[in-house]
Scaffold this motif. Structure first.
Motif, PDB file in Angstrom:
ATOM      1  N   LEU A 167       0.833  -1.199   0.000  1.00  0.00           N
ATOM      2  CA  LEU A 167       0.000   0.000   0.000  1.00  0.00           C
ATOM      3  C   LEU A 167       0.871   1.254   0.000  1.00  0.00           C
ATOM      4  O   LEU A 167       0.612   2.208  -0.753  1.00  0.00           O
ATOM      5  CB  LEU A 167      -0.914   0.008   1.228  1.00  0.00           C
ATOM      6  CG  LEU A 167      -1.726   1.292   1.437  1.00  0.00           C
ATOM      7  CD1 LEU A 167      -2.666   1.542   0.270  1.00  0.00           C
ATOM      8  CD2 LEU A 167      -2.494   1.245   2.748  1.00  0.00           C
ATOM      9  N   TYR A 209       0.720   4.056  -2.867  1.00  0.00           N
ATOM     10  CA  TYR A 209       0.067   5.290  -2.421  1.00  0.00           C
ATOM     11  C   TYR A 209       1.045   6.455  -2.293  1.00  0.00           C
ATOM     12  O   TYR A 209       0.732   7.579  -2.695  1.00  0.00           O
ATOM     13  CB  TYR A 209      -0.628   5.060  -1.077  1.00  0.00           C
ATOM     14  CG  TYR A 209      -1.356   6.278  -0.559  1.00  0.00           C
ATOM     15  CD1 TYR A 209      -2.462   6.785  -1.226  1.00  0.00           C
ATOM     16  CD2 TYR A 209      -0.932   6.925   0.608  1.00  0.00           C
ATOM     17  CE1 TYR A 209      -3.133   7.918  -0.754  1.00  0.00           C
ATOM     18  CE2 TYR A 209      -1.594   8.037   1.088  1.00  0.00           C
ATOM     19  CZ  TYR A 209      -2.699   8.535   0.411  1.00  0.00           C
ATOM     20  OH  TYR A 209      -3.352   9.649   0.887  1.00  0.00           O
ATOM     21  N   LEU A 268      -3.505  -0.190  -6.403  1.00  0.00           N
ATOM     22  CA  LEU A 268      -3.728   0.584  -5.183  1.00  0.00           C
ATOM     23  C   LEU A 268      -5.045   0.183  -4.533  1.00  0.00           C
ATOM     24  O   LEU A 268      -5.114  -0.018  -3.313  1.00  0.00           O
ATOM     25  CB  LEU A 268      -3.722   2.081  -5.492  1.00  0.00           C
ATOM     26  CG  LEU A 268      -4.095   3.005  -4.313  1.00  0.00           C
ATOM     27  CD1 LEU A 268      -3.123   2.825  -3.160  1.00  0.00           C
ATOM     28  CD2 LEU A 268      -4.131   4.461  -4.772  1.00  0.00           C
ATOM     29  N   GLU A 269      -6.085   0.057  -5.323  1.00  0.00           N
ATOM     30  CA  GLU A 269      -7.389  -0.321  -4.770  1.00  0.00           C
ATOM     31  C   GLU A 269      -7.317  -1.683  -4.096  1.00  0.00           C
ATOM     32  O   GLU A 269      -7.926  -1.900  -3.037  1.00  0.00           O
ATOM     33  CB  GLU A 269      -8.439  -0.339  -5.886  1.00  0.00           C
ATOM     34  CG  GLU A 269      -8.758   1.048  -6.452  1.00  0.00           C
ATOM     35  CD  GLU A 269      -9.656   0.984  -7.681  1.00  0.00           C
ATOM     36  OE1 GLU A 269     -10.061  -0.151  -8.059  1.00  0.00           O
ATOM     37  OE2 GLU A 269      -9.929   2.034  -8.262  1.00  0.00           O
ATOM     38  N   TYR A 283      -4.749  -3.093  -2.602  1.00  0.00           N
ATOM     39  CA  TYR A 283      -4.062  -3.040  -1.321  1.00  0.00           C
ATOM     40  C   TYR A 283      -4.816  -2.190  -0.309  1.00  0.00           C
ATOM     41  O   TYR A 283      -4.765  -2.477   0.895  1.00  0.00           O
ATOM     42  CB  TYR A 283      -2.619  -2.581  -1.517  1.00  0.00           C
ATOM     43  CG  TYR A 283      -1.821  -3.616  -2.262  1.00  0.00           C
ATOM     44  CD1 TYR A 283      -1.624  -4.892  -1.721  1.00  0.00           C
ATOM     45  CD2 TYR A 283      -1.311  -3.363  -3.529  1.00  0.00           C
ATOM     46  CE1 TYR A 283      -0.927  -5.867  -2.405  1.00  0.00           C
ATOM     47  CE2 TYR A 283      -0.610  -4.338  -4.223  1.00  0.00           C
ATOM     48  CZ  TYR A 283      -0.426  -5.586  -3.656  1.00  0.00           C
ATOM     49  OH  TYR A 283       0.256  -6.568  -4.340  1.00  0.00           O
ATOM     50  N   VAL A 284      -5.503  -1.156  -0.753  1.00  0.00           N
ATOM     51  CA  VAL A 284      -6.360  -0.394   0.162  1.00  0.00           C
ATOM     52  C   VAL A 284      -7.406  -1.317   0.779  1.00  0.00           C
ATOM     53  O   VAL A 284      -7.615  -1.332   2.001  1.00  0.00           O
ATOM     54  CB  VAL A 284      -7.038   0.788  -0.555  1.00  0.00           C
ATOM     55  CG1 VAL A 284      -8.177   1.359   0.302  1.00  0.00           C
ATOM     56  CG2 VAL A 284      -6.018   1.889  -0.855  1.00  0.00           C
ATOM     57  N   ASN A 285      -8.065  -2.098  -0.049  1.00  0.00           N
ATOM     58  CA  ASN A 285      -9.109  -2.992   0.452  1.00  0.00           C
ATOM     59  C   ASN A 285      -8.540  -4.064   1.379  1.00  0.00           C
ATOM     60  O   ASN A 285      -9.169  -4.412   2.386  1.00  0.00           O
ATOM     61  CB  ASN A 285      -9.842  -3.647  -0.716  1.00  0.00           C
ATOM     62  CG  ASN A 285     -10.715  -2.667  -1.479  1.00  0.00           C
ATOM     63  OD1 ASN A 285     -11.161  -1.662  -0.933  1.00  0.00           O
ATOM     64  ND2 ASN A 285     -10.949  -2.943  -2.760  1.00  0.00           N
ATOM     65  N   LYS A 335      -7.644  -2.446   4.738  1.00  0.00           N
ATOM     66  CA  LYS A 335      -8.878  -2.244   5.501  1.00  0.00           C
ATOM     67  C   LYS A 335      -9.318  -3.545   6.160  1.00  0.00           C
ATOM     68  O   LYS A 335      -9.715  -3.564   7.339  1.00  0.00           O
ATOM     69  CB  LYS A 335      -9.987  -1.733   4.585  1.00  0.00           C
ATOM     70  CG  LYS A 335      -9.875  -0.281   4.171  1.00  0.00           C
ATOM     71  CD  LYS A 335     -11.064   0.092   3.291  1.00  0.00           C
ATOM     72  CE  LYS A 335     -11.032   1.549   2.889  1.00  0.00           C
ATOM     73  NZ  LYS A 335     -12.188   1.909   2.015  1.00  0.00           N
ATOM     74  N   ALA A 374      -1.494   7.216   5.203  1.00  0.00           N
ATOM     75  CA  ALA A 374      -2.578   6.551   4.487  1.00  0.00           C
ATOM     76  C   ALA A 374      -3.806   6.307   5.355  1.00  0.00           C
ATOM     77  O   ALA A 374      -4.705   5.561   4.958  1.00  0.00           O
ATOM     78  CB  ALA A 374      -2.081   5.226   3.916  1.00  0.00           C
ATOM     79  N   ILE A 405      -7.348   6.941   3.648  1.00  0.00           N
ATOM     80  CA  ILE A 405      -7.869   6.073   2.588  1.00  0.00           C
ATOM     81  C   ILE A 405      -8.229   4.673   3.079  1.00  0.00           C
ATOM     82  O   ILE A 405      -8.914   3.934   2.374  1.00  0.00           O
ATOM     83  CB  ILE A 405      -6.888   5.972   1.394  1.00  0.00           C
ATOM     84  CG1 ILE A 405      -5.594   5.271   1.815  1.00  0.00           C
ATOM     85  CG2 ILE A 405      -6.609   7.331   0.795  1.00  0.00           C
ATOM     86  CD1 ILE A 405      -4.719   4.914   0.627  1.00  0.00           C
ATOM     87  N   VAL A 406      -7.775   4.324   4.299  1.00  0.00           N
ATOM     88  CA  VAL A 406      -8.127   3.008   4.836  1.00  0.00           C
ATOM     89  C   VAL A 406      -9.114   3.111   5.997  1.00  0.00           C
ATOM     90  O   VAL A 406      -9.416   2.108   6.645  1.00  0.00           O
ATOM     91  CB  VAL A 406      -6.873   2.214   5.275  1.00  0.00           C
ATOM     92  CG1 VAL A 406      -5.970   1.943   4.076  1.00  0.00           C
ATOM     93  CG2 VAL A 406      -6.121   2.942   6.371  1.00  0.00           C
TER      94      VAL A 406
END
Length: 234
Positions: A133, A137, A150-151, A153-155, A158, A199, A202-203
């Motif tokens: 991430l 990011y 990116l999406e 690893y963000v998910n 989370k 970050a 975004i998380v």
């Protein structure tokens, strides 16, 4: 006096105190696991800065200790049987220090394995996913036009934060009342996520309650405050 000359790394990073555990590291989330554990357990040690920003982990001397070229690594002159022991991989070193000192891990065998389970969870999930991430990011990955990595690893981050949030329900520490190597393994990565990678937004970090409170408890420990600065960046 202990002779560590058989280890090539001591030629590049000489030991002023060869009778002490030698730490070769840099203050990254993986590196500070070991310095914090050493500060918590009180094992005498000598820290050497291995500048990853200068690719010092890829020198022949360091690779002779860790062929994977990553910090941290140690040499304990007082290893099993009183013989010097070289180790790499932060999780393995945490388990070793806990077993060596009888600290930071429960004495009950079942609880010991449960603690190690959470260390492995950090090694296999928290570290790799938080690091990816950060790349996509904050660093070079942010310039990649395709935002699906990116999406992803963000998910995943989370989800992993959700695992921790659930685990900390009714617990001060990962293992309940006792602070252990499980907490030490994860705190640097959670701290890095919100402070270094920036970050948190975004998380959904601020939407959590237990994880931020746990991190504050970790960071308030004097040994953690010291360990986060060891070794100096140079």
């Amino acid at each position: 006096m202990t002779d560590l000359s058989a280890f090539p790394i001591t030629g590049r990073w000489p030991a002023a105190h060869p009778d002490r555990l030698q730490l070769y590291s840099f203050p990254t989330p993986n590196g500070v696991k070991v310095s914090i554990a050493l500060e918590e357990t009180g094992v005498p040690y000598e820290a050497h800065t291995v500048a990853i920003t200068k690719n010092e982990t890829w020198t022949p001397e360091f690779l002779a200790l860790n062929p994977n070229g990553k910090i941290p690594a140690i040499i304990d002159p007082d290893g099993p049987g009183g013989k010097p022991l070289a180790l790499f991989e932060s999780g393995a070193i945490l388990v070793y220090l806990a077993d060596k000192t009888g600290k930071l891990v429960p004495s009950d065998p079942a609880l010991r394995y449960e603690t190690i389970q959470w260390v492995f969870f950090q090694m296999g999930h928290i570290g790799p996913m938080f690091g990816q991430l950060g790349f996509f990011y904050k660093f070079a990955g942010k310039d990649i036009e395709d935002k699906r990595p990116l999406e992803r690893y963000v998910n995943e981050v989370k989800r992993l934060l959700g695992v921790l949030e659930t685990r900390l329900d009714g617990r001060d520490w990962i293992m309940g009342d006792d602070y252990t190597i499980a907490d030490i393994s994860m705190m640097g990565w959670v701290r890095g996520l919100v402070q270094f990678y920036e970050a948190g937004d975004i998380v959904g970090y601020d939407e959590l309650s237990r994880v931020p409170a746990w991190l504050e408890r970790c960071l308030a420990r004097p040994a953690v405050e010291r360990g986060l600065q060891i070794p100096p960046r140079g």
